[in-house]
Write a protein that holds these residues in place. Sequence first.
Motif, PDB file in Angstrom:
ATOM      1  N   PHE A   5       0.848  -1.198   0.000  1.00 24.44           N
ATOM      2  CA  PHE A   5       0.000   0.000   0.000  1.00 24.44           C
ATOM      3  C   PHE A   5       0.882   1.246   0.000  1.00 24.44           C
ATOM      4  O   PHE A   5       0.932   1.981   0.997  1.00 24.44           O
ATOM      5  CB  PHE A   5      -0.931  -0.012   1.230  1.00 24.44           C
ATOM      6  N   PRO A   6       1.591   1.481  -1.120  1.00 24.16           N
ATOM      7  CA  PRO A   6       2.572   2.590  -1.133  1.00 24.16           C
ATOM      8  C   PRO A   6       1.941   3.964  -0.946  1.00 24.16           C
ATOM      9  O   PRO A   6       2.621   4.886  -0.495  1.00 24.16           O
ATOM     10  CB  PRO A   6       3.234   2.467  -2.520  1.00 24.16           C
ATOM     11  N   THR A   7       0.661   4.094  -1.246  1.00 24.97           N
ATOM     12  CA  THR A   7       0.044   5.430  -1.115  1.00 24.97           C
ATOM     13  C   THR A   7      -0.503   5.677   0.291  1.00 24.97           C
ATOM     14  O   THR A   7      -1.033   6.756   0.573  1.00 24.97           O
ATOM     15  CB  THR A   7      -1.122   5.582  -2.120  1.00 24.97           C
ATOM     16  N   ILE A   8      -0.373   4.668   1.144  1.00 26.50           N
ATOM     17  CA  ILE A   8      -0.870   4.855   2.516  1.00 26.50           C
ATOM     18  C   ILE A   8       0.324   5.043   3.451  1.00 26.50           C
ATOM     19  O   ILE A   8       1.156   4.140   3.594  1.00 26.50           O
ATOM     20  CB  ILE A   8      -1.712   3.644   2.971  1.00 26.50           C
ATOM     21  N   PRO A   9       0.404   6.206   4.089  1.00 25.74           N
ATOM     22  CA  PRO A   9       1.518   6.437   5.023  1.00 25.74           C
ATOM     23  C   PRO A   9       1.229   5.816   6.373  1.00 25.74           C
ATOM     24  O   PRO A   9       0.119   5.345   6.619  1.00 25.74           O
ATOM     25  CB  PRO A   9       1.538   7.967   5.135  1.00 25.74           C
ATOM     26  N   LYS A  10       2.223   5.832   7.252  1.00 27.19           N
ATOM     27  CA  LYS A  10       1.973   5.391   8.628  1.00 27.19           C
ATOM     28  C   LYS A  10       1.069   6.428   9.282  1.00 27.19           C
ATOM     29  O   LYS A  10       1.359   7.617   9.287  1.00 27.19           O
ATOM     30  CB  LYS A  10       3.305   5.255   9.370  1.00 27.19           C
ATOM     31  N   GLN A  20      -5.500  16.516   7.655  1.00 28.83           N
ATOM     32  CA  GLN A  20      -4.771  15.498   6.896  1.00 28.83           C
ATOM     33  C   GLN A  20      -5.603  14.201   6.908  1.00 28.83           C
ATOM     34  O   GLN A  20      -5.936  13.682   7.978  1.00 28.83           O
ATOM     35  CB  GLN A  20      -3.397  15.338   7.580  1.00 28.83           C
ATOM     36  N   PRO A  21      -5.994  13.698   5.719  1.00 25.62           N
ATOM     37  CA  PRO A  21      -6.876  12.515   5.717  1.00 25.62           C
ATOM     38  C   PRO A  21      -6.263  11.290   6.389  1.00 25.62           C
ATOM     39  O   PRO A  21      -6.959  10.547   7.069  1.00 25.62           O
ATOM     40  CB  PRO A  21      -7.153  12.252   4.233  1.00 25.62           C
ATOM     41  N   PHE A  22      -4.948  11.086   6.194  1.00 23.97           N
ATOM     42  CA  PHE A  22      -4.322   9.889   6.766  1.00 23.97           C
ATOM     43  C   PHE A  22      -3.742  10.192   8.144  1.00 23.97           C
ATOM     44  O   PHE A  22      -2.544  10.033   8.384  1.00 23.97           O
ATOM     45  CB  PHE A  22      -3.253   9.342   5.812  1.00 23.97           C
TER      46      PHE A  22
END
Length: 438
Positions: A5-10, A20-22
Amino acid sequence: MKEYFPTIPKVKYEGSASNQPFAFKYYNPDEIICGKPMREHLKFALSYWHTLCGDGTDMFGRGTADKSFGEKDPMEIYRQKAYAAFELMDKLDIDYFCFHDRDIAPEGNTLKETNQNLTEITELIENLMKEHHKKVLWGTANCFNHPRYMHGAGTSPNADVFAFAAAQIKKALETTVKLGGKGYVFWGGREGYETLLNTDMKAEQDHMAFLMRLAVDYGRSIGFDGDFYVEPKPKEPTKHQYDFDAATVLGFLRKYGLDQDFKLNIEANHATLAGHTFQHELAIARINDAFGSIDANQGDLLLGWDTDQFPTNVYETALCMLEVLKAGGFTNGGLNFDAKTRRGSFTPEDIALSYIAGMDSFALGLRIAVKLMEDGRLEKFVKERYNSFESGIGAKISNQTATMEELEEYAISLGEVSTNISGKQEYLESIINSVMFG
Ligand code: XUL
Ligand code: CO
């Protein structure tokens, strides 16, 4: 190492001002609330089936999300699912997961082959658990998907099917024990009937109870020291499921002497399908010392089926966490997101955003529940509402020494009841609003 899941950060806690969504806005895992970190209050778990297997298929259309991770060979697909699961749990800071046997490894051509597949992937998962410091909240067996279970598993009219279910549960218990799980769930998918015209309800329930007894005895014999759970659900896939709701399940467990080994796994959307609130089912479990674990999701009250949506209704999560606090918190149980992204929310980012939404909603729910307890007005009101049982005839009722004659004599002496006080429902609802919104 491959990143799934490269587009999902920690995902980290940034506070409610963050856009910030994530990021978590309310879930701050290590923040101490009432003496313990939020992560221990909430004990979030990822559901392997929805997250790594569910592809958005519905009755009218094929999947919209690909969960094969670019592989073709079934075993290879399931290995990739395992790596992907642990990457997600790391990124979302989720400590636990829940699984069915068939979520983590593919079926083979025979039960023997299927079991071999399961053994092999279980070893991989065991290693990943050590590496990533993750735990199993509970395991279970999927005894509803395969066509052989068309008439049920433990309640099938076909003894061979019963034997298959027992064999499957035996292996699922072994898998749960190997992975250190502290819970094992019975959810009666297809354990019910479509019509009583072809059903011997007594035989079916006797068989089901025997299967549960066998599972308990076998589980204990191989070192399972956690809780067995039944997860009530009134209907779907069958017209009537025997584990209809919390009260029905408690009656069943007591009839068959299973109540010492089983607690309840309460699912929000199952409660509403039974015509109850989530809070009602949790309270029934709590007051019967059967509060175990929670499948966290929400339904759509306009629809009559199990939509398994990620929970975002904070009013509901607050009342749920109030029940959890009243029950003394989780011991072996936790909050498993038995929830799936909508068919139209088909991207990998949607998975993360949905978990964040669910986790933040429960974190808010916890914060509000603690405030409601500290505020004390609700608790005080309920206590005072029953204070007629503290003295006089009321005390004799509550300590169960009153007789029918005495109660009659007392009622006659009263002439009429003149002491009823208002239930103040609207006022109490407004207290919740004032605590929630300040
Ligand atoms: C189905 C359901 C299941 C159980 C486990 O409605 O909730 O996923 O949680 O079998
Ligand atoms: Co569930």
